[in-house]
Design a protein around this motif. Sequence first.
Motif, PDB file in Angstrom:
ATOM      1  N   GLY A 155      29.426  47.324  36.583  1.00  0.00           N
ATOM      2  CA  GLY A 155      30.661  47.455  37.358  1.00  0.00           C
ATOM      3  C   GLY A 155      30.413  46.856  38.730  1.00  0.00           C
ATOM      4  N   SER A 156      31.489  46.436  39.413  1.00  0.00           N
ATOM      5  CA  SER A 156      31.263  45.851  40.738  1.00  0.00           C
ATOM      6  C   SER A 156      30.860  46.935  41.740  1.00  0.00           C
ATOM      7  CB  SER A 156      32.487  45.075  41.213  1.00  0.00           C
ATOM      8  OG  SER A 156      33.637  45.875  41.170  1.00  0.00           O
ATOM      9  N   ASP A 157      31.164  48.199  41.439  1.00  0.00           N
ATOM     10  CA  ASP A 157      30.715  49.314  42.285  1.00  0.00           C
ATOM     11  C   ASP A 157      29.211  49.244  42.567  1.00  0.00           C
ATOM     12  OD1 ASP A 157      33.231  50.395  42.170  1.00  0.00           O
ATOM     13  OD2 ASP A 157      32.727  51.984  40.756  1.00  0.00           O
ATOM     14  N   PHE A 184      39.842  51.118  49.011  1.00  0.00           N
ATOM     15  CA  PHE A 184      39.116  51.637  47.857  1.00  0.00           C
ATOM     16  C   PHE A 184      38.090  52.700  48.302  1.00  0.00           C
ATOM     17  CE2 PHE A 184      35.761  50.397  44.516  1.00  0.00           C
ATOM     18  CZ  PHE A 184      36.252  51.321  43.606  1.00  0.00           C
ATOM     19  N   ALA A 217      38.860  44.691  50.409  1.00  0.00           N
ATOM     20  CA  ALA A 217      39.390  44.498  49.059  1.00  0.00           C
ATOM     21  C   ALA A 217      40.602  43.568  49.176  1.00  0.00           C
ATOM     22  CB  ALA A 217      39.785  45.839  48.460  1.00  0.00           C
ATOM     23  N   ASN A 240      43.233  47.854  47.294  1.00  0.00           N
ATOM     24  CA  ASN A 240      43.601  49.063  46.573  1.00  0.00           C
ATOM     25  C   ASN A 240      43.673  50.151  47.650  1.00  0.00           C
ATOM     26  OD1 ASN A 240      43.748  51.316  44.956  1.00  0.00           O
ATOM     27  ND2 ASN A 240      41.714  51.093  44.042  1.00  0.00           N
ATOM     28  N   ASP A 244      36.086  41.998  48.032  1.00  0.00           N
ATOM     29  CA  ASP A 244      36.164  42.605  46.706  1.00  0.00           C
ATOM     30  C   ASP A 244      37.429  42.081  46.010  1.00  0.00           C
ATOM     31  OD1 ASP A 244      36.549  44.238  44.530  1.00  0.00           O
ATOM     32  OD2 ASP A 244      36.004  46.085  45.567  1.00  0.00           O
ATOM     33  N   ALA A 260      38.497  42.560  42.865  1.00  0.00           N
ATOM     34  CA  ALA A 260      38.657  43.238  41.569  1.00  0.00           C
ATOM     35  C   ALA A 260      39.999  42.909  40.900  1.00  0.00           C
ATOM     36  CB  ALA A 260      38.522  44.748  41.754  1.00  0.00           C
ATOM     37  N   TYR A 261      41.023  42.618  41.733  1.00  0.00           N
ATOM     38  CA  TYR A 261      42.373  42.405  41.169  1.00  0.00           C
ATOM     39  C   TYR A 261      42.869  40.975  41.375  1.00  0.00           C
ATOM     40  CZ  TYR A 261      42.114  47.455  41.231  1.00  0.00           C
ATOM     41  OH  TYR A 261      41.709  48.748  41.025  1.00  0.00           O
ATOM     42  N   THR A 303      35.169  41.766  38.726  1.00  0.00           N
ATOM     43  CA  THR A 303      34.921  42.751  37.672  1.00  0.00           C
ATOM     44  C   THR A 303      35.564  42.362  36.341  1.00  0.00           C
ATOM     45  OG1 THR A 303      35.119  45.086  37.087  1.00  0.00           O
ATOM     46  CG2 THR A 303      36.936  44.166  38.339  1.00  0.00           C
ATOM     47  N   SER A 323      36.513  44.909  34.570  1.00  0.00           N
ATOM     48  CA  SER A 323      37.184  46.187  34.292  1.00  0.00           C
ATOM     49  C   SER A 323      38.701  46.085  34.255  1.00  0.00           C
ATOM     50  CB  SER A 323      36.831  47.214  35.376  1.00  0.00           C
ATOM     51  OG  SER A 323      35.474  47.509  35.369  1.00  0.00           O
ATOM     52  N   LYS A 324      39.277  45.122  34.946  1.00  0.00           N
ATOM     53  CA  LYS A 324      40.732  45.119  35.131  1.00  0.00           C
ATOM     54  C   LYS A 324      41.397  44.072  34.223  1.00  0.00           C
ATOM     55  CE  LYS A 324      39.830  48.141  38.317  1.00  0.00           C
ATOM     56  NZ  LYS A 324      40.127  49.543  38.176  1.00  0.00           N
ATOM     57  N   ARG A 337      31.652  48.811  31.791  1.00  0.00           N
ATOM     58  CA  ARG A 337      31.003  48.668  33.102  1.00  0.00           C
ATOM     59  C   ARG A 337      30.301  47.323  33.300  1.00  0.00           C
ATOM     60  NH1 ARG A 337      33.306  50.173  35.567  1.00  0.00           N
ATOM     61  NH2 ARG A 337      32.081  50.858  37.332  1.00  0.00           N
TER      62      ARG A 337
HETATM   63  C1  LIG Z   1      39.122  47.437  44.872  1.00  0.00           C
HETATM   64  C2  LIG Z   1      38.273  47.868  43.720  1.00  0.00           C
HETATM   65  N1  LIG Z   1      37.047  47.348  43.585  1.00  0.00           N
HETATM   66  C3  LIG Z   1      36.245  47.706  42.556  1.00  0.00           C
HETATM   67  C4  LIG Z   1      36.672  48.619  41.615  1.00  0.00           C
HETATM   68  C5  LIG Z   1      35.737  49.066  40.541  1.00  0.00           C
HETATM   69  O1  LIG Z   1      35.395  48.060  39.725  1.00  0.00           O
HETATM   70  P1  LIG Z   1      34.273  48.280  38.609  1.00  0.00           P
HETATM   71  O2  LIG Z   1      34.920  48.973  37.471  1.00  0.00           O
HETATM   72  O3  LIG Z   1      33.860  46.882  38.304  1.00  0.00           O
HETATM   73  O4  LIG Z   1      33.156  49.077  39.221  1.00  0.00           O
HETATM   74  C6  LIG Z   1      37.926  49.180  41.713  1.00  0.00           C
HETATM   75  C7  LIG Z   1      38.349  50.161  40.695  1.00  0.00           C
HETATM   76  O5  LIG Z   1      39.342  50.792  40.720  1.00  0.00           O
HETATM   77  C8  LIG Z   1      38.746  48.807  42.796  1.00  0.00           C
HETATM   78  O6  LIG Z   1      39.958  49.340  42.955  1.00  0.00           O
END
Ligand SMILES: Cc1ncc(COP(=O)(O)O)c(C=O)c1O
Length: 374
Positions: A93-95, A119, A169, A173, A197, A199-200, A224, A226-227, A235
Amino acid sequence: MPKIKTVEHLNSIESYDGVKPLDAIAAELNIPVSKIIKLDGNENPYDPLPEVLAALSSLKNIGHYPDPLCLNLIELLAKKENLDANNFIISSGSDELIELLIKAYINPSNSILSFSPTFGMISFLAQVQGIKNISVSQQLLKKESFARYILDEDQFLDEAKRSKIVFIARPNNPDGNVVSEKFIKRLVSLPVLVVIDEAYVEFSDFQSLAKWVPQHENLVVLRTFSKAYGLGGLRVGYGIMPNDIRKVLVSIKQPYNVNIAGQRAAIAALSSPLVDQRIKEMKKTRDWFINQLKMVQKQYKNFWIHPSEACYVLLTFESPDIPKKLYTNFYSKGILVRYYSSSDMINNLRISIGLKENMVKVIAEFKLFLKGGN
Ligand SMILES: Cc1ncc(COP(=O)(O)O)c(C=O)c1O
């Protein structure tokens, strides 16, 4: 025997509560899991990609450890982004990359910088490592049906001069807003590590900043699977960054941070033509949803809509009791949305974009709720 004490900075930690498992919610509401409309985690609403299912069902050698560097996946990503393979690292995951960047570059006397709202994982991971997160509050501006968080860019740039890492981000988010390229240009000209970041980003009409990486020693872009790719449960994330930063992160990460299933699934997802089709569909549904909300807003006028470049829409209500009641009302009907109890977000509710038929139901239930005078 005296109680064993944790490290001191963990005494006041607020845990990051992930989403509740669906079967637990279904049991609580006494409805089948299939009846739950899950719009609280910005997840992909579609069934798994057929290419991913095929890759997972043909997995062999799961008794062996996975490739620590995920080289096959990196090769594909480098080709796709037209960048060097040495600019990529794959993560759980990017987390995980947010955590590794703080571990690698922040001393206890340094701070990281972000703005709020954003986030929650950024401040959580800083807190876990005993690091100060300076957060610049954005101002909420309302105009007609819409609301928008506005960042004081000069104040942020000033704070950035005293920080070691800046996290942004883009899209943000929870609101789906995108800070300008002009602002990021000013940020990367400062002696600070700038982490964008994305992610979206796949849901946005704005360009990714990944192509800036070769020209900047202090720019890291996070992505990521994930989305847009629908692999949240497996992950897999990745970072695009200068090679020297990548080497540092590779040297401190757990060697087998991305399992075989995640690596294979991500490779398969990259080959699927359905991904782009589904992103297009979700953007269409998002725009339809915002239009519907606009019509509802014109009648009731007690909430404002945040324009969104992502796969969710944030609503700001005129008082905190409305989102609280709406969240409970939706929940009792099996519609899960994101409620916030923190003081700066208490007037807000975030709704992820699901399948069109589910968003039709959300609008119908929302109208009923408002008609009933809450
Ligand atoms: C801005 C942002 N970055 C990263 C993530 C998490 O991504 P990952 O599932 O790759 O850890 C989220 C998840 O909601 C997010 O909102």
